[in-house]
Design an enzyme around this catalytic site. Structure first.
Site, PDB file in Angstrom:
ATOM      1  N   MET A 125     -12.067   4.843  -0.231  1.00  0.00           N
ATOM      2  CA  MET A 125     -12.668   5.111   1.087  1.00  0.00           C
ATOM      3  C   MET A 125     -13.295   6.488   1.001  1.00  0.00           C
ATOM      4  O   MET A 125     -12.812   7.459   1.593  1.00  0.00           O
ATOM      5  CB  MET A 125     -11.583   5.019   2.178  1.00  0.00           C
ATOM      6  CG  MET A 125     -11.188   3.594   2.488  1.00  0.00           C
ATOM      7  SD  MET A 125      -9.575   3.479   3.275  1.00  0.00           S
ATOM      8  CE  MET A 125      -8.546   3.530   1.818  1.00  0.00           C
ATOM      9  N   ASP A 159      -4.775   3.688  -1.801  1.00  0.00           N
ATOM     10  CA  ASP A 159      -5.834   4.081  -0.870  1.00  0.00           C
ATOM     11  C   ASP A 159      -6.302   5.508  -1.125  1.00  0.00           C
ATOM     12  O   ASP A 159      -5.558   6.453  -0.897  1.00  0.00           O
ATOM     13  CB  ASP A 159      -5.309   3.977   0.564  1.00  0.00           C
ATOM     14  CG  ASP A 159      -5.112   2.532   0.987  1.00  0.00           C
ATOM     15  OD1 ASP A 159      -6.079   1.772   0.925  1.00  0.00           O
ATOM     16  OD2 ASP A 159      -3.975   2.196   1.372  1.00  0.00           O
ATOM     17  N   HIS A 170      -8.536   1.264  -3.753  1.00  0.00           N
ATOM     18  CA  HIS A 170      -9.458   1.105  -2.613  1.00  0.00           C
ATOM     19  C   HIS A 170     -10.062   2.479  -2.301  1.00  0.00           C
ATOM     20  O   HIS A 170      -9.386   3.351  -1.771  1.00  0.00           O
ATOM     21  CB  HIS A 170      -8.629   0.561  -1.433  1.00  0.00           C
ATOM     22  CG  HIS A 170      -9.383   0.402  -0.155  1.00  0.00           C
ATOM     23  ND1 HIS A 170      -8.762   0.191   1.056  1.00  0.00           N
ATOM     24  CD2 HIS A 170     -10.724   0.410   0.120  1.00  0.00           C
ATOM     25  CE1 HIS A 170      -9.650   0.078   2.018  1.00  0.00           C
ATOM     26  NE2 HIS A 170     -10.852   0.216   1.486  1.00  0.00           N
ATOM     27  N   MET A 184     -11.705  -5.290   5.945  1.00  0.00           N
ATOM     28  CA  MET A 184     -10.849  -4.355   6.691  1.00  0.00           C
ATOM     29  C   MET A 184     -10.553  -4.951   8.063  1.00  0.00           C
ATOM     30  O   MET A 184     -11.482  -5.293   8.807  1.00  0.00           O
ATOM     31  CB  MET A 184     -11.549  -3.002   6.867  1.00  0.00           C
ATOM     32  CG  MET A 184     -11.612  -2.145   5.617  1.00  0.00           C
ATOM     33  SD  MET A 184     -10.046  -1.843   4.777  1.00  0.00           S
ATOM     34  CE  MET A 184      -9.040  -1.116   6.068  1.00  0.00           C
ATOM     35  N   MET A 218      -8.768   8.438  -0.033  1.00  0.00           N
ATOM     36  CA  MET A 218      -9.552   8.856   1.152  1.00  0.00           C
ATOM     37  C   MET A 218     -10.028  10.296   0.980  1.00  0.00           C
ATOM     38  O   MET A 218      -9.269  11.143   0.512  1.00  0.00           O
ATOM     39  CB  MET A 218      -8.676   8.776   2.404  1.00  0.00           C
ATOM     40  CG  MET A 218      -8.052   7.426   2.631  1.00  0.00           C
ATOM     41  SD  MET A 218      -7.053   7.444   4.126  1.00  0.00           S
ATOM     42  CE  MET A 218      -6.372   5.791   4.091  1.00  0.00           C
ATOM     43  N   HIS A 238      -1.464  -1.519  -4.153  1.00  0.00           N
ATOM     44  CA  HIS A 238      -2.709  -1.116  -3.501  1.00  0.00           C
ATOM     45  C   HIS A 238      -2.691   0.400  -3.290  1.00  0.00           C
ATOM     46  O   HIS A 238      -1.755   0.937  -2.695  1.00  0.00           O
ATOM     47  CB  HIS A 238      -2.824  -1.853  -2.163  1.00  0.00           C
ATOM     48  CG  HIS A 238      -4.095  -1.627  -1.424  1.00  0.00           C
ATOM     49  ND1 HIS A 238      -5.260  -2.328  -1.690  1.00  0.00           N
ATOM     50  CD2 HIS A 238      -4.406  -0.772  -0.409  1.00  0.00           C
ATOM     51  CE1 HIS A 238      -6.220  -1.921  -0.870  1.00  0.00           C
ATOM     52  NE2 HIS A 238      -5.727  -0.983  -0.082  1.00  0.00           N
ATOM     53  N   ASP A 257      -6.888  -6.067   4.693  1.00  0.00           N
ATOM     54  CA  ASP A 257      -6.212  -4.765   4.707  1.00  0.00           C
ATOM     55  C   ASP A 257      -6.208  -4.185   6.119  1.00  0.00           C
ATOM     56  O   ASP A 257      -7.264  -3.938   6.695  1.00  0.00           O
ATOM     57  CB  ASP A 257      -6.978  -3.839   3.743  1.00  0.00           C
ATOM     58  CG  ASP A 257      -6.316  -2.499   3.521  1.00  0.00           C
ATOM     59  OD1 ASP A 257      -5.228  -2.257   4.082  1.00  0.00           O
ATOM     60  OD2 ASP A 257      -6.906  -1.687   2.785  1.00  0.00           O
ATOM     61  N   SER A 308       0.846  -1.194   0.000  1.00  0.00           N
ATOM     62  CA  SER A 308       0.000   0.000   0.000  1.00  0.00           C
ATOM     63  C   SER A 308       0.879   1.241   0.000  1.00  0.00           C
ATOM     64  O   SER A 308       1.594   1.498   0.971  1.00  0.00           O
ATOM     65  CB  SER A 308      -0.895   0.003   1.239  1.00  0.00           C
ATOM     66  OG  SER A 308      -1.459   1.293   1.399  1.00  0.00           O
TER      67      SER A 308
END
Ligand code: DX5
Ligand code: ZN
Length: 222
Positions: free
Chosen positions: A71, A38, A69, A140, A40, A36, A178, A11
């Site tokens: 979020m 992330d 991913h 998660m 957000m 990966h 994760d 990540s």
């Protein structure tokens, strides 16, 4: 279609963004088969990371499949942007989608693999109906928002139940885990059926990227 294979997914949230390209090349030369990313928004999770522009920049740096991913709230508004940015797998949170089947269908129509993620407090019952439609289910094992948090041990029973659900229904769904994956937890999640193992801090944290990556992948084979 994704394969149910064991993969370590670094990540980049924990990478050093002052030399992101170098850090990505280092995991790549260590043998990474996936990255990966992330995303957000400061609403769905308390932290803000990066958006499609950075995903696109990373797409220009590496040929590795990008496992994005989200979020974020209202992910439906951004699916095309992430496709255009080069996402290969696009994962949304079940908690953020009112019409999850519509969202998953749209991700697939756009030509990406569709993932659905659930927070630690969300029951597997929430994803029971969507399971046959998704390529990947992301459990998660910390509350999303930050790298370097402690693995929540009850995630193990949840992953095991999910694995049973997938096998019982004769599905090929990939189980991704994760949060808090490190040398002390990686074998435990594999033992209960996880396939893709996301690791941020454990790969990039101390800067010894090659050593960390090799150590984790060695443990995966034991
Ligand atoms: C957390 C993110 C993770 C994070 C994991 O909200 O979804 O992908 O980077 O970090 P570690 O491996 O440090 O727990
Ligand atoms: Zn993540």
């Amino acid at each position: 279609m994704l394969k149910q294979e064991l993969l370590l997914a670094p990540s980049v949230l924990s990478a050093n963004f002052a030399h992101l390209e170098q850090d990505i090349k280092r995991v790549e030369s260590s043998g990474a088969k996936i990255l990966h990313l992330d995303v957000m928004d400061g609403h769905f999770v308390p932290n803000i990371s990066f958006g499609p522009a950075v995903v696109k920049t990373i797409r220009g740096i590496t040929m590795l499949p990008l496992d994005v991913h989200l979020m974020i709230e209202k992910p439906d508004q951004y699916l095309e942007q992430f496709k255009d940015a080069g996402a290969d797998i696009l994962t949304v949170h079940a908690e953020a989608c009112t019409h999850l089947h519509r969202t998953v269908s749209k991700i697939k129509e756009l030509g990406m693999n569709a993932g659905v993620s659930i927070n630690p407090a969300t029951s597997l019952g929430t994803i029971k109906e969507i399971l046959p439609f998704v390529d990947l289910l992301l459990v998660m094992s910390v509350n999303p928002g930050f790298g370097g948090q402690k693995f929540i041990e009850t995630s193990l029973a949840k992953i095991k139940s999910l694995s049973t659900m997938i096998t019982d229904q004769k599905l090929q769904t990939v189980i991704e885990v994760d949060g808090g994956i490190d040398t002390t937890t990686i074998q435990k999640v594999i033992a209960v059926g996880a396939h893709y193992l996301v690791a941020g801090n454990a790969v990039f944290g101390n800067g010894n990227i090659e050593t960390n990556f090799t150590h984790l992948t060695t443990l995966m084979k034991k």
